[in-house]
Write a protein that holds these residues in place. Structure first.
Motif, PDB file in Angstrom:
ATOM      1  N   PRO A 174       0.831  -1.204   0.000  1.00  0.00           N
ATOM      2  CA  PRO A 174       0.000   0.000   0.000  1.00  0.00           C
ATOM      3  C   PRO A 174       0.871   1.263   0.000  1.00  0.00           C
ATOM      4  O   PRO A 174       1.995   1.246   0.485  1.00  0.00           O
ATOM      5  CB  PRO A 174      -0.803  -0.118   1.301  1.00  0.00           C
ATOM      6  N   TYR A 175       0.326   2.302  -0.589  1.00  0.00           N
ATOM      7  CA  TYR A 175       1.052   3.566  -0.595  1.00  0.00           C
ATOM      8  C   TYR A 175       1.133   4.116   0.824  1.00  0.00           C
ATOM      9  O   TYR A 175       0.223   3.910   1.623  1.00  0.00           O
ATOM     10  CB  TYR A 175       0.308   4.583  -1.469  1.00  0.00           C
ATOM     11  N   ILE A 176       2.229   4.843   1.107  1.00  0.00           N
ATOM     12  CA  ILE A 176       2.256   5.573   2.376  1.00  0.00           C
ATOM     13  C   ILE A 176       1.203   6.679   2.288  1.00  0.00           C
ATOM     14  O   ILE A 176       0.799   7.094   1.197  1.00  0.00           O
ATOM     15  CB  ILE A 176       3.646   6.180   2.681  1.00  0.00           C
ATOM     16  N   THR A 177       0.763   7.151   3.436  1.00  0.00           N
ATOM     17  CA  THR A 177      -0.275   8.186   3.433  1.00  0.00           C
ATOM     18  C   THR A 177       0.354   9.577   3.277  1.00  0.00           C
ATOM     19  O   THR A 177       1.561   9.758   3.499  1.00  0.00           O
ATOM     20  CB  THR A 177      -1.063   8.171   4.754  1.00  0.00           C
ATOM     21  N   CYS A 178      -0.497  10.541   2.940  1.00  0.00           N
ATOM     22  CA  CYS A 178      -0.044  11.938   2.877  1.00  0.00           C
ATOM     23  C   CYS A 178       0.503  12.361   4.253  1.00  0.00           C
ATOM     24  O   CYS A 178       1.496  13.080   4.343  1.00  0.00           O
ATOM     25  CB  CYS A 178      -1.194  12.868   2.500  1.00  0.00           C
ATOM     26  N   ARG A 179      -0.166  11.896   5.316  1.00  0.00           N
ATOM     27  CA  ARG A 179       0.268  12.263   6.671  1.00  0.00           C
ATOM     28  C   ARG A 179       1.711  11.801   6.915  1.00  0.00           C
ATOM     29  O   ARG A 179       2.535  12.571   7.418  1.00  0.00           O
ATOM     30  CB  ARG A 179      -0.668  11.629   7.709  1.00  0.00           C
ATOM     31  N   GLU A 180       2.004  10.535   6.553  1.00  0.00           N
ATOM     32  CA  GLU A 180       3.366  10.021   6.754  1.00  0.00           C
ATOM     33  C   GLU A 180       4.376  10.814   5.935  1.00  0.00           C
ATOM     34  O   GLU A 180       5.463  11.151   6.414  1.00  0.00           O
ATOM     35  CB  GLU A 180       3.437   8.544   6.332  1.00  0.00           C
TER      36      GLU A 180
END
Lengths: 217, 87
Positions: B5-11
C-alpha cells in the motif's frame, strides 16, 4: 542640529570607524586592557547588526536593547577568554543570540500557543484528498520581487510560537548549524530538526492565503 | 511494480524534512517517490513548503533596506555607563 550634537555625532563616527581601520588584534589588545574607546568602538561598530538580531528574536524594542546591552557587558567581562579563533563579530553574535534566548525562556507569559492549528490536516485515512494543497502564484524569487512580500513573511514569522520561531530564526536566518542551535536552545539535534520542520510547515500555512493561486472557474 | 500500500499523505508530510535532507534510507525514500508519483496534492505541498522556507530565509534580506544604520545614541550611552559601573 546644535554644535554639541554635531560634535557627538562626529565622535560617534570616529569611534565606529576606528574598529574598521585598526587591526582586530590591536582592538582586542585595547579591549583587554580595559580601554573605553575600544569598547565604545566595538559597541558602535557591531551594535546596529546585533540590535537587528535582537529585535527579530524578541519583537520588543526595550527587550531587544536590554539583550544587546547584556550581550556587550557579557563580552566585556569575558573578553579575556576570547581565543580569537573566530571573528569577534561571530563571537558577539553568539553572545547576543544567547542573551535573547535566555530572555525568551524567562518571559513569564501565558503558556505558549500550540502550533497544531498551523500544521496540515488530514482525513481519517491519513490522506489530504478532502483538502488538496493548492499551487501558489509564483516561485519564491517571483514573490520576493513584490514590494510587500518580505513584510508579509516577517509578520507571519512573528506569529509563530516562540519556541518554534526561535529555532527558525537560528537555523534559517542566523544560519547556525543544527548542532549549534541545539546547544543554544538546550534540546537535542533531532528536536531542532523537528521544530524547524514544524515551524516551516506553520509558516507555509500562514502564507498560503496570501499566495495561493486563485481557482480557475 | 510494488503491491504494497502507498504511504499516506500524513506520513509523507510528517517526515518530509528527512526526505528533503536526503536522510531517509533508500527503501523508505522509494516509498515517498512512489506516493509523489500519484499525489498532486503532496507535490504541491512540497513545492509550497520549499517556497515558504525560501521566503522565510529571505525575509530580512531586503535589497532596499537602509544600510549602515547607527545604534541609538541612548543605547550606546547606557551600555557605556553600565560598563563603567561594573569596571
Amino acid at each position: 542640529m546644535n554644535v554639541q550634537k554635531s560634535r557627538s555625532m562626529a565622535e560617534a563616527r570616529s569611534a565606529s570607524s576606528q574598529w574598521g581601520t585598526d587591526s582586530e588584534a590591536s582592538q582586542l589588545g585595547a579591549l583587554r586592557r580595559g580601554e573605553e574607546k575600544a569598547f565604545e568602538a566595538m559597541v558602535r561598530s557591531f551594535g546596529p547588526r546585533l540590535l537587528s538580531v535582537a529585535r527579530r528574536f524578541l519583537r520588543d524594542e526595550e527587550d531587544a536593547r536590554d539583550a544587546v546591552q547584556e550581550g556587550f557587558l557579557s563580552a566585556y567581562r569575558s573578553i579575556g577568554t576570547f581565543q580569537g579563533g573566530s571573528q569577534i563579530s561571530t563571537w558577539l553574535h553568539r553572545i547576543v543570540v544567547n542573551a535573547c534566548l535566555m530572555r525568551l525562556r524567562s518571559r513569564q507569559r501565558k503558556p505558549e500557543e500550540s502550533i497544531e492549528e498551523l500544521l496540515p490536516r488530514f482525513a481519517e485515512d491519513g490522506h489530504q484528498v478532502a483538502h488538496p494543497t493548492p499551487e501558489w502564484e509564483g516561485s519564491a524569487e517571483e514573490l520576493l520581487a513584490r514590494r510587500e512580500t518580505r513584510e508579509m513573511v516577517r509578520e507571519a514569522i512573528d506569529r509563530l510560537p516562540d519556541s518554534y520561531r526561535a529555532v527558525l530564526l537560528l537555523r534559517d536566518i542566523e544560519e547556525l548549524s543544527t548542532e549549534e542551535a541545539a546547544r543554544l536552545v538546550g534540546i537535542t539535534e533531532n528536536a531542532v530538526k523537528i521544530r524547524l520542520h514544524r515551524a516551516r510547515q506553520a509558516l507555509r500555512t500562514l502564507l498560503e492565503p496570501q499566495f495561493r493561486r486563485a481557482p480557475a472557474w | 511494480m510494488s503491491t504494497r500500500p502507498y504511504i499516506t499523505c500524513r506520513e509523507l508530510i510528517e517526515f518530509l524534512h528527512l526526505y528533503l535532507d536526503q536522510e531517509l534510507p533508500p527503501d523508505r525514500r522509494a516509498e515517498f517517490d512512489r506516493h509523489l508519483a500519484v499525489c498532486d496534492s503532496c507535490v504541491h505541498y512540497i513545492e509550497t513548503y520549499k517556497t515558504a522556507s525560501a521566503l522565510g530565509r529571505n525575509a530580512w534580506t531586503d535589497p532596499e533596506a537602509p544600510v549602515g544604520e547607527d545604534v541609538p545614541e541612548e543605547l550606546v550611552t547606557a551600555i557605556l555607563a553600565a560598563r563603567r559601573s561594573r569596571a
